[in-house]
Design a protein around this motif. Structure first.
Motif, PDB file in Angstrom:
ATOM      1  N   LYS A   1     113.755  39.140  22.531  1.00  0.00           N
ATOM      2  CA  LYS A   1     113.966  40.177  24.006  1.00  0.00           C
ATOM      3  C   LYS A   1     113.931  41.561  23.452  1.00  0.00           C
ATOM      4  CE  LYS A   1     116.138  40.932  28.460  1.00  0.00           C
ATOM      5  NZ  LYS A   1     116.635  42.215  28.100  1.00  0.00           N
ATOM      6  N   GLU A   2     114.931  41.696  22.460  1.00  0.00           N
ATOM      7  CA  GLU A   2     115.229  43.135  22.122  1.00  0.00           C
ATOM      8  C   GLU A   2     113.946  43.594  21.240  1.00  0.00           C
ATOM      9  OE1 GLU A   2     119.987  42.923  20.909  1.00  0.00           O
ATOM     10  OE2 GLU A   2     118.530  42.109  19.586  1.00  0.00           O
ATOM     11  N   ALA A   3     113.138  42.816  20.461  1.00  0.00           N
ATOM     12  CA  ALA A   3     112.006  43.175  19.813  1.00  0.00           C
ATOM     13  C   ALA A   3     111.046  43.511  20.786  1.00  0.00           C
ATOM     14  CB  ALA A   3     111.736  42.092  18.770  1.00  0.00           C
ATOM     15  N   LEU A   4     110.664  42.787  21.831  1.00  0.00           N
ATOM     16  CA  LEU A   4     109.728  42.853  22.917  1.00  0.00           C
ATOM     17  C   LEU A   4     109.992  44.048  23.784  1.00  0.00           C
ATOM     18  CD1 LEU A   4     108.965  39.255  24.351  1.00  0.00           C
ATOM     19  CD2 LEU A   4     107.557  40.503  22.629  1.00  0.00           C
ATOM     20  N   GLU A   5     111.103  44.582  23.976  1.00  0.00           N
ATOM     21  CA  GLU A   5     111.482  45.719  24.733  1.00  0.00           C
ATOM     22  C   GLU A   5     111.486  46.984  23.863  1.00  0.00           C
ATOM     23  OE1 GLU A   5     114.857  44.068  27.985  1.00  0.00           O
ATOM     24  OE2 GLU A   5     115.403  44.703  25.836  1.00  0.00           O
ATOM     25  N   GLU A   6     111.059  46.927  22.414  1.00  0.00           N
ATOM     26  CA  GLU A   6     111.218  48.105  21.850  1.00  0.00           C
ATOM     27  C   GLU A   6     110.040  49.225  22.577  1.00  0.00           C
ATOM     28  OE1 GLU A   6     110.227  49.801  17.123  1.00  0.00           O
ATOM     29  OE2 GLU A   6     110.826  47.466  17.876  1.00  0.00           O
ATOM     30  N   GLY A   7     110.399  50.228  22.689  1.00  0.00           N
ATOM     31  CA  GLY A   7     109.389  51.232  23.285  1.00  0.00           C
ATOM     32  C   GLY A   7     109.006  51.135  24.662  1.00  0.00           C
ATOM     33  N   LEU A   8     109.495  50.052  25.516  1.00  0.00           N
ATOM     34  CA  LEU A   8     109.329  49.966  26.888  1.00  0.00           C
ATOM     35  C   LEU A   8     109.973  50.878  27.734  1.00  0.00           C
ATOM     36  CD1 LEU A   8     109.226  46.156  27.453  1.00  0.00           C
ATOM     37  CD2 LEU A   8     107.274  47.389  27.003  1.00  0.00           C
ATOM     38  N   SER A   9     109.128  51.449  28.995  1.00  0.00           N
ATOM     39  CA  SER A   9     109.666  52.526  29.785  1.00  0.00           C
ATOM     40  C   SER A   9     110.828  51.645  30.348  1.00  0.00           C
ATOM     41  CB  SER A   9     108.710  52.964  30.437  1.00  0.00           C
ATOM     42  OG  SER A   9     107.940  51.954  31.129  1.00  0.00           O
ATOM     43  N   SER A  10     110.739  50.480  30.730  1.00  0.00           N
ATOM     44  CA  SER A  10     111.618  49.647  31.480  1.00  0.00           C
ATOM     45  C   SER A  10     112.188  48.565  30.748  1.00  0.00           C
ATOM     46  CB  SER A  10     111.605  49.482  32.720  1.00  0.00           C
ATOM     47  OG  SER A  10     111.091  50.777  33.679  1.00  0.00           O
ATOM     48  N   PRO A  11     113.465  47.984  30.535  1.00  0.00           N
ATOM     49  CA  PRO A  11     113.733  47.022  29.889  1.00  0.00           C
ATOM     50  C   PRO A  11     113.338  45.537  30.796  1.00  0.00           C
ATOM     51  CG  PRO A  11     115.547  47.923  31.058  1.00  0.00           C
ATOM     52  CD  PRO A  11     114.507  48.887  31.177  1.00  0.00           C
ATOM     53  N   ILE A  12     113.126  44.585  30.060  1.00  0.00           N
ATOM     54  CA  ILE A  12     112.826  43.268  30.618  1.00  0.00           C
ATOM     55  C   ILE A  12     113.865  42.826  31.645  1.00  0.00           C
ATOM     56  CG2 ILE A  12     111.628  40.991  30.597  1.00  0.00           C
ATOM     57  CD1 ILE A  12     110.508  41.898  27.818  1.00  0.00           C
ATOM     58  N   SER A  13     113.909  42.849  32.759  1.00  0.00           N
ATOM     59  CA  SER A  13     114.913  42.369  33.876  1.00  0.00           C
ATOM     60  C   SER A  13     114.617  41.076  34.571  1.00  0.00           C
ATOM     61  CB  SER A  13     115.244  43.309  34.915  1.00  0.00           C
ATOM     62  OG  SER A  13     114.242  43.673  35.723  1.00  0.00           O
ATOM     63  N   GLN A  14     113.222  40.932  34.575  1.00  0.00           N
ATOM     64  CA  GLN A  14     112.703  39.788  35.291  1.00  0.00           C
ATOM     65  C   GLN A  14     111.350  39.143  34.731  1.00  0.00           C
ATOM     66  OE1 GLN A  14     112.493  40.197  39.406  1.00  0.00           O
ATOM     67  NE2 GLN A  14     111.268  38.041  39.730  1.00  0.00           N
ATOM     68  N   LEU A  15     111.153  37.841  34.505  1.00  0.00           N
ATOM     69  CA  LEU A  15     109.984  37.227  34.074  1.00  0.00           C
ATOM     70  C   LEU A  15     109.307  36.602  35.308  1.00  0.00           C
ATOM     71  CD1 LEU A  15     110.972  35.469  30.804  1.00  0.00           C
ATOM     72  CD2 LEU A  15     109.705  37.910  30.960  1.00  0.00           C
ATOM     73  N   VAL A  16     107.818  36.909  35.472  1.00  0.00           N
ATOM     74  CA  VAL A  16     107.228  36.413  36.701  1.00  0.00           C
ATOM     75  C   VAL A  16     105.905  35.694  36.258  1.00  0.00           C
ATOM     76  CG1 VAL A  16     108.014  38.288  38.237  1.00  0.00           C
ATOM     77  CG2 VAL A  16     105.952  38.397  36.926  1.00  0.00           C
ATOM     78  N   THR A  17     105.676  34.647  37.023  1.00  0.00           N
ATOM     79  CA  THR A  17     104.543  33.694  36.520  1.00  0.00           C
ATOM     80  C   THR A  17     103.414  34.320  37.309  1.00  0.00           C
ATOM     81  OG1 THR A  17     105.066  32.158  38.238  1.00  0.00           O
ATOM     82  CG2 THR A  17     106.201  31.910  35.991  1.00  0.00           C
ATOM     83  N   ASN A  18     103.226  34.780  38.346  1.00  0.00           N
ATOM     84  CA  ASN A  18     102.135  35.030  39.259  1.00  0.00           C
ATOM     85  C   ASN A  18     101.955  36.678  39.059  1.00  0.00           C
ATOM     86  OD1 ASN A  18     100.358  35.977  41.217  1.00  0.00           O
ATOM     87  ND2 ASN A  18     101.146  34.666  42.472  1.00  0.00           N
TER      88      ASN A  18
END
Length: 607
Positions: free
Chosen positions: A351-368
């Motif tokens: 999660k930390e690696a995927l969030e690097e440089g994102l304007s907003s951190p990952i708070s929710q995963l959606v399937t649609n």
């Protein structure tokens, strides 16, 4: 006087007899024995190649002749004829070549040198090579160099299964009065990306097309999984976005791809991709590119990757073997998985690696994909699990065949039964007839990349910018229209380029470099490529070249310095198809004394 004439006549006749010993036979014209040990018998060897490789053929013939071989030539006019002769077994040694278009070493060896490989049709089978290929596949780049070094030694030094000749340069020529030089990339493996191209006069971006050319006018397919050849590689690369890209030096990157970041999970079997939300599919209406409004989402990624690895997903699937390492492709739904999983070789979480440089951190995963809102922390994450540890899967995901298609559109078009598909009545997604002007025109493409094909005719294929491709970012295409002209051969293409009919010439022949360099308005780009020329032996059946001593005699006869001299140093020395990808330290040097020694060993074994 008569006696004198008689003696003169006898002398002439004797001279004729003696000189008759030097009359060239057909085999000697092809390359008979010249400098070999007079006590050694010449060995017949049939050299197969295409007429386009005339220089290489002449060099190999001459070098083998000097080493004690009686060279017979089997020269074919084109690739189809070459393959026919190869399949018929009408050769001992064949000159060939290989270009690693994915930039990774597994692609450079698996199909060619493993038992049963896709392109191993000459009888090579060595369990040690098979084992090393599988071992290297599980390793990361810092680990596999030694493994491939050992592989090369077994392939070349110990067994002489192939004869390395040289590696090539990759080149392209640019009209610098039209295009900005710093907007034109020359990548080692990746096809030319159009979205970064720009005119010197930026006001022409929306009024003038970028003019390009290619020799092939018949397009295999505009469905990325159904083609892997020169007719569509550049075209489909620019029509479909991928999960990752390659840099110009073949490093895997998320830049300009569908993912913000990509991460390898601990164990090297799980690969995570956090998707961006500013890529939408383009479609064609009234022969114009329009934004479909449909987001390129995780559902499309899962669909695209599953069909890419499934041989039976479409008729005439051309690229499934590239993607056979993938086991499962899924949308991640549990944020806890990303928080618990570690990155391979690091103490960082996925999660930390995927969030690097994102304007907003990952708070929710959606399937649609309709629920995606990156600005609010709502993301889609795709996980690909391989059937064994295989970090090089990322290189295959950067290949044009891994382009993302629209699940909805492909399913709407491909309504036929794959098992009973009839090309005469069933129209598949990406069929070139659907974009060809005339009665068959019915453009059903939905492309995820920076451009979409509008129409094709006998002379050109026209593309327009995808208005939904990363708008407002550095990756939004600069030029609105691209026209790819069909020009049948290299010389005509060069003439068209020099006269201004096209703005860029892809792949300039080495003997034409000086023409480009001598023109003030033109600029030549070149760099080492991933293309390697080599020769392989016929090892099938009772071939005499199943004898390793005979193969080593050939190997030690070939001097790469002579190739460099003939090509004015526009070729590079190589040891195997891996040489352009990794530095193993292995070097091939000709050794005439060893060649003679191995040739004598062969004859001793025949007594």
């Amino acid at each position: 006087m008569k006696k004198t004439l008689a003696l003169l006549l006898v002398a002439v006749l004797m001279l004729g007899v003696l000189s008759g010993c030097n009359v060239k036979t057909k085999d000697q014209v092809s390359g008979g024995n010249t400098d070999a040990d007079s006590n050694a018998q010449p060995v017949d060897i049939t050299l197969l190649s295409m007429s386009a490789n005339e220089k290489d053929v002449n060099i190999v013939r001459d070098q083998l002749s000097k080493a004690g071989f009686n060279v017979k030539l089997n020269i074919q006019p084109d690739y189809g004829s070459f393959v026919g002769q190869k399949d018929a077994g009408n050769y001992d040694l064949a000159i060939s070549g290989w270009t690693t278009v994915t930039g990774n070493p597994d692609y450079a060896v698996r199909s060619l040198f493993t038992t049963g490989g896709d392109y191993n049709d000459y009888g090579l089978s060595n369990p040690d090579l098979d084992k090393l290929v599988e071992e290297a596949a599980t390793q990361t780049p810092d680990q596999y160099v030694e493994t491939y070094k050992e592989f090369e030694k077994i392939l070349v030094e110990e067994n002489a299964y192939i004869i390395p000749l040289y590696s090539n340069y990759k080149s392209q020529a640019i009209n610098k009065e039209v295009l900005k030089l710093d907007s034109v990339r020359l990548s080692k493996s990746r096809s030319l990306p159009w979205e970064e191209l720009d005119f010197v006069d930026e006001s022409k971006r929306t009024t003038e097309p970028f003019l390009f050319s290619q020799t092939m006018s018949s397009l295999t397919s505009l469905d990325p999984i159904k083609g892997n050849d020169g007719s569509i590689n550049i075209l489909n690369t620019n029509q479909y976005v991928r999960l990752v890209n390659l840099t110009d030096d073949d490093e895997v990157t998320s830049k300009g791809s569908l993912s913000y970041n990509n991460v390898i999970g601990e164990g090297n079997k799980e690969y995570y991709f956090v998707l961006r939300d500013d890529v939408r599919f383009a479609k064609v209406q009234d022969k114009k590119a329009v934004d479909s409004g449909e987001l390129v989402g995780a559902e499309d990624v899962v669909f695209s990757m599953n069909r890419a690895k499934d041989k039976n997903s479409v008729p005439d699937h051309r690229t499934y073997s590239l993607h056979s390492s993938m086991d499962k492709i899924e949308i991640v739904t549990d944020l806890a998985e990303l928080e618990a999983k570690k990155v391979s070789g690091k103490d960082t979480t996925v999660k930390e690696a995927l969030e690097e440089g994102l304007s907003s951190p990952i708070s929710q995963l959606v399937t649609n994909k309709n629920d995606v809102k990156n600005a609010e922390g709502k993301y889609q994450v795709v996980k690909i699990t391989t059937n064994k540890p295989f970090p090089q899967v990322l290189n295959y995901l950067a290949h044009q065949s891994a382009g993302i298609v629209s699940k909805a559109q492909v399913e709407a078009v491909n309504t036929y039964d794959v098992a009973t598909y009839d090309r005469n009545k069933d129209i598949a997604y990406g069929d070139q007839t659907t974009i060809t002007e005339g009665a068959t025109y019915n453009n059903t493409l939905a492309t995820s990349g920076p451009y979409i094909a509008i129409y094709k005719n006998d002379y050109e294929v026209v593309f327009e910018k995808n208005p939904g491709y990363m708008p407002g970012t550095e990756h939004e295409p600069r030029i609105s229209k691209v026209v790819v002209k069909f020009i049948k051969d290299a010389d005509s293409s060069l003439s068209a380029f020099r006269s201004g009919e096209v703005h860029l010439l892809y792949s300039v022949p080495e003997d034409k470099y000086s023409l480009v360099e001598g023109d003030e308005k033109l600029f030549l780009q070149k760099r080492p490529s991933n293309g390697v020329a080599y020769a392989f032996f016929n090892l099938k059946g009772d071939s005499k070249f199943s004898d390793v001593n005979l193969r080593k005699a050939v190997l030690n006869s070939i001097n790469q310095d002579e190739f460099l001299a003939v090509y004015n140093n526009l070729k590079i020395k190589a040891y195997s198809t891996l040489s352009t990808l990794i530095d193993t330290g292995n070097v091939h040097n000709a050794d005439p004394a060893k060649a003679k020694e191995y040739l004598n060993k062969y004859w001793e074994s025949q007594k």
